[in-house]
Design a protein around this motif. Sequence first.
Motif, PDB file in Angstrom:
ATOM      1  N   LEU A   8      -3.344  26.362  27.486  1.00 30.14           N
ATOM      2  CA  LEU A   8      -3.331  24.983  27.975  1.00 30.14           C
ATOM      3  C   LEU A   8      -4.611  24.680  28.742  1.00 30.14           C
ATOM      4  CD1 LEU A   8      -1.875  22.298  28.504  1.00 30.14           C
ATOM      5  CD2 LEU A   8      -0.817  23.369  30.517  1.00 30.14           C
ATOM      6  N   LEU A   9      -5.044  25.620  29.581  1.00 29.33           N
ATOM      7  CA  LEU A   9      -6.257  25.405  30.371  1.00 29.33           C
ATOM      8  C   LEU A   9      -7.497  25.339  29.482  1.00 29.33           C
ATOM      9  CD1 LEU A   9      -7.368  25.085  33.231  1.00 29.33           C
ATOM     10  CD2 LEU A   9      -7.637  27.573  33.332  1.00 29.33           C
ATOM     11  N   ILE A  10      -7.541  26.177  28.465  1.00 27.77           N
ATOM     12  CA  ILE A  10      -8.662  26.140  27.514  1.00 27.77           C
ATOM     13  C   ILE A  10      -8.714  24.784  26.808  1.00 27.77           C
ATOM     14  CG2 ILE A  10      -9.521  27.091  25.332  1.00 27.77           C
ATOM     15  CD1 ILE A  10      -8.507  29.832  26.294  1.00 27.77           C
ATOM     16  N   LEU A  11      -7.544  24.277  26.423  1.00 27.89           N
ATOM     17  CA  LEU A  11      -7.473  22.964  25.766  1.00 27.89           C
ATOM     18  C   LEU A  11      -7.983  21.868  26.683  1.00 27.89           C
ATOM     19  CD1 LEU A  11      -6.548  21.069  23.483  1.00 27.89           C
ATOM     20  CD2 LEU A  11      -4.271  21.064  24.535  1.00 27.89           C
ATOM     21  N   ILE A  12      -7.505  21.844  27.927  1.00 26.22           N
ATOM     22  CA  ILE A  12      -7.926  20.812  28.881  1.00 26.22           C
ATOM     23  C   ILE A  12      -9.422  20.916  29.149  1.00 26.22           C
ATOM     24  CG2 ILE A  12      -7.708  20.053  31.280  1.00 26.22           C
ATOM     25  CD1 ILE A  12      -4.748  20.823  31.120  1.00 26.22           C
ATOM     26  N   SER A  13      -9.914  22.136  29.327  1.00 20.21           N
ATOM     27  CA  SER A  13     -11.339  22.339  29.595  1.00 20.21           C
ATOM     28  C   SER A  13     -12.186  21.864  28.423  1.00 20.21           C
ATOM     29  CB  SER A  13     -11.618  23.818  29.881  1.00 20.21           C
ATOM     30  OG  SER A  13     -10.881  24.273  30.989  1.00 20.21           O
ATOM     31  N   GLY A  14     -11.732  22.166  27.207  1.00 18.23           N
ATOM     32  CA  GLY A  14     -12.460  21.724  26.023  1.00 18.23           C
ATOM     33  C   GLY A  14     -12.510  20.213  25.908  1.00 18.23           C
ATOM     34  N   VAL A  15     -11.404  19.557  26.253  1.00 17.45           N
ATOM     35  CA  VAL A  15     -11.358  18.093  26.187  1.00 17.45           C
ATOM     36  C   VAL A  15     -12.262  17.489  27.261  1.00 17.45           C
ATOM     37  CG1 VAL A  15      -9.863  16.072  26.412  1.00 17.45           C
ATOM     38  CG2 VAL A  15      -9.055  18.079  25.175  1.00 17.45           C
ATOM     39  N   ARG A  53     -14.595  34.622  25.911  1.00 16.13           N
ATOM     40  CA  ARG A  53     -13.845  34.089  24.768  1.00 16.13           C
ATOM     41  C   ARG A  53     -13.147  32.780  25.150  1.00 16.13           C
ATOM     42  NH1 ARG A  53     -10.469  39.092  22.414  1.00 16.13           N
ATOM     43  NH2 ARG A  53     -10.511  39.730  24.586  1.00 16.13           N
ATOM     44  N   ALA A  54     -12.648  32.707  26.385  1.00 14.66           N
ATOM     45  CA  ALA A  54     -11.986  31.475  26.827  1.00 14.66           C
ATOM     46  C   ALA A  54     -12.984  30.325  26.883  1.00 14.66           C
ATOM     47  CB  ALA A  54     -11.346  31.689  28.199  1.00 14.66           C
ATOM     48  N   ILE A  55     -14.174  30.598  27.427  1.00 11.89           N
ATOM     49  CA  ILE A  55     -15.192  29.554  27.520  1.00 11.89           C
ATOM     50  C   ILE A  55     -15.650  29.119  26.130  1.00 11.89           C
ATOM     51  CG2 ILE A  55     -17.540  29.056  28.305  1.00 11.89           C
ATOM     52  CD1 ILE A  55     -16.978  30.846  30.722  1.00 11.89           C
ATOM     53  N   MET A  56     -15.810  30.092  25.227  1.00 17.36           N
ATOM     54  CA  MET A  56     -16.204  29.740  23.870  1.00 17.36           C
ATOM     55  C   MET A  56     -15.073  29.017  23.138  1.00 17.36           C
ATOM     56  SD  MET A  56     -19.269  30.453  23.791  1.00 17.36           S
ATOM     57  CE  MET A  56     -19.500  29.952  22.093  1.00 17.36           C
ATOM     58  N   GLY A  57     -13.826  29.329  23.502  1.00 18.84           N
ATOM     59  CA  GLY A  57     -12.695  28.596  22.925  1.00 18.84           C
ATOM     60  C   GLY A  57     -12.731  27.135  23.327  1.00 18.84           C
ATOM     61  N   SER A  58     -13.045  26.882  24.600  1.00 15.97           N
ATOM     62  CA  SER A  58     -13.156  25.492  25.054  1.00 15.97           C
ATOM     63  C   SER A  58     -14.361  24.815  24.398  1.00 15.97           C
ATOM     64  CB  SER A  58     -13.283  25.443  26.580  1.00 15.97           C
ATOM     65  OG  SER A  58     -14.512  25.993  27.007  1.00 15.97           O
ATOM     66  N   ALA A  59     -15.422  25.604  24.169  1.00 15.92           N
ATOM     67  CA  ALA A  59     -16.597  25.048  23.494  1.00 15.92           C
ATOM     68  C   ALA A  59     -16.264  24.667  22.052  1.00 15.92           C
ATOM     69  CB  ALA A  59     -17.745  26.052  23.527  1.00 15.92           C
ATOM     70  N   PHE A  60     -15.375  25.442  21.418  1.00 18.09           N
ATOM     71  CA  PHE A  60     -14.940  25.103  20.054  1.00 18.09           C
ATOM     72  C   PHE A  60     -14.179  23.769  20.058  1.00 18.09           C
ATOM     73  CE2 PHE A  60     -11.727  25.144  16.703  1.00 18.09           C
ATOM     74  CZ  PHE A  60     -12.517  25.355  15.586  1.00 18.09           C
ATOM     75  N   ILE A  61     -13.320  23.591  21.066  1.00 12.20           N
ATOM     76  CA  ILE A  61     -12.591  22.329  21.189  1.00 12.20           C
ATOM     77  C   ILE A  61     -13.564  21.189  21.441  1.00 12.20           C
ATOM     78  CG2 ILE A  61     -10.888  21.075  22.578  1.00 12.20           C
ATOM     79  CD1 ILE A  61      -9.530  23.810  23.048  1.00 12.20           C
ATOM     80  N   PHE A  62     -14.589  21.473  22.252  1.00  8.56           N
ATOM     81  CA  PHE A  62     -15.663  20.503  22.447  1.00  8.56           C
ATOM     82  C   PHE A  62     -16.282  20.122  21.108  1.00  8.56           C
ATOM     83  CE2 PHE A  62     -20.348  20.596  22.422  1.00  8.56           C
ATOM     84  CZ  PHE A  62     -20.638  19.424  23.087  1.00  8.56           C
ATOM     85  N   GLY A  63     -16.500  21.122  20.237  1.00 10.23           N
ATOM     86  CA  GLY A  63     -17.058  20.855  18.919  1.00 10.23           C
ATOM     87  C   GLY A  63     -16.139  20.009  18.066  1.00 10.23           C
TER      88      GLY A  63
END
Length: 550
Positions: free
Chosen positions: A57-64, A181-191
């Motif tokens: 959930l946090l990765i999703l919010i961070s990516g958004v 990996r978490a930061i890159m996961g949020s970066a993927f959501i950013f993408g």
Amino acid sequence: MCEFKDKQDSVASEKTKLTVATVEGGNIIAGQPELSKGTEYFENALEVTTFGKFNYLLILISGVILANVLLETLGISFVLPVSQCDLNLTVYQRGVMSAIGFAGIISSSHLWGFLADTTGRRSIIRPTLLMGFVFTVVSSFSTNFWSLVILRFLNGFCISGGSATIYAYLGEFHTEKNRSRAIMGSAFIFGVGAMIMPGIAWLVINQEWRLPLTFLGLTYKPWRLFMVVCGIPGFLCGLSLFRIPESPKFLLSQGQEEECLQVLKDIYRFNTGKLKETFPIAHVIEDLDNNTRRHSSDERDKNPITALLKSMWSQTQPLFNREYVMTTVLICTIQFWTFVTSNGMYMWFPDILNSVAEFMNANPNSSAYICNVVYEKHESILQFELARNVSDTLMEQCNEKLDISTYQKSLILEFLYAVGFAFICLAVCGACGIAAPLINQPNIALYMYLILLLCGLGINVLSAATVDLYPTRLRAMAVCISLMMGRLGSVVGANIVGALITNHCETAFISSGVSLILAGLLGFFIPNPAKDRIPIDTRRRSSLVSMTGN
């Protein structure tokens, strides 16, 4: 290697027993303390919470949140070509509009980084996201250049609070094993968010409806609504942070052990489904990198402004001491030149795509250099502006829609952003930038342009690395400073490209490509944090022990 026995302290710690401090190469490396039952170091305590639903959930919010920054700052590039009839912007004014959001981000980055490191990550991210949305809504009602410039600047000033702080915030909820990996996961959501942006623009901007607002003296058109839509993700994330806790690592670094422990228990319950009372840790101790110097009351200046400036300096100065200065300079330099191209050239991307699409529709199967197409389009705009001074009937020639191929090419670019993190490097992007103006097939040149803009992939990769390169007390400031330099590059890039694109288009492309290649070479000099990291026994992690035994 020399060893120094720890002196007996008059007051023994109830949680640990200090044993040995080791000196290697002038650096103090702690020996292994004995931990009492129920006491653990933060990294181990965080590992007990496991990686689960809360983390996703946090990765999703961070990516958004990261995607929101992109939508707010780069979404204006879709607005500029279709708002000409309403705002009557010159080429110079369009360049200013392209850069003004980044100017707002630059002006506040240092302030937000300082406040995030001293008052908390969430306490900065949440209000700035909500205030940024308010300015976005108000800016959609702008009727002239200056009102829009001021409001977009204030929007950039606010969204800066989340754009850099979120990296430290997200990283501190994850162990060393999962952090990158978490930061890159949020970066993927950013993408993914970036990939959706052209689709949102296509769905909103090309609509036919009009809403006359005579009491404001304007007609509310789809491009105005598009600006509001771009701000909605930030608004929703700001609301969601009322339910997401403050960084437990930050709380612990501020001496708030009970609050930190409560956050860890909540994460444990959310991830495992077990009761908080079953969390096996009763006390948490800071890790090696959290030997934070806290200022005593006698160090504080009576003048609040002086105190603020001194505190900001004390938070920034360590980034430029002998240990970190080379890393800081390298990261800031690479971010600057990457932003110059990724954002500076992107601001003119929809405009150039629209020009090429119009040329190809009027001259099917024709060959031409992309810069010649840009020159021809600029010449037609100048002729139109001159003619408009003679007859207002020519206002009908205003283009309030973007060609469909503009969205298609933008979608391809954003798709490559989402999937290309591991495959694209600055050198390849730079080479394509140099090649773009030398190819006399517009469609091929456009794809070279697309690859040039993929240099933006390096921004998230470098920001993720920055979190690992600095200790907790410096992370938010380090990321803010590096991204501040990057946003400065955006301002420089947008204005330089705006000045060059109409008469020296080839120079804009080639200089962008060369700068990327040089930035890519600098990346080889960034130190490897894993190589320099002190190996620690995960069963009995050590804390820093000073030479005096304090």
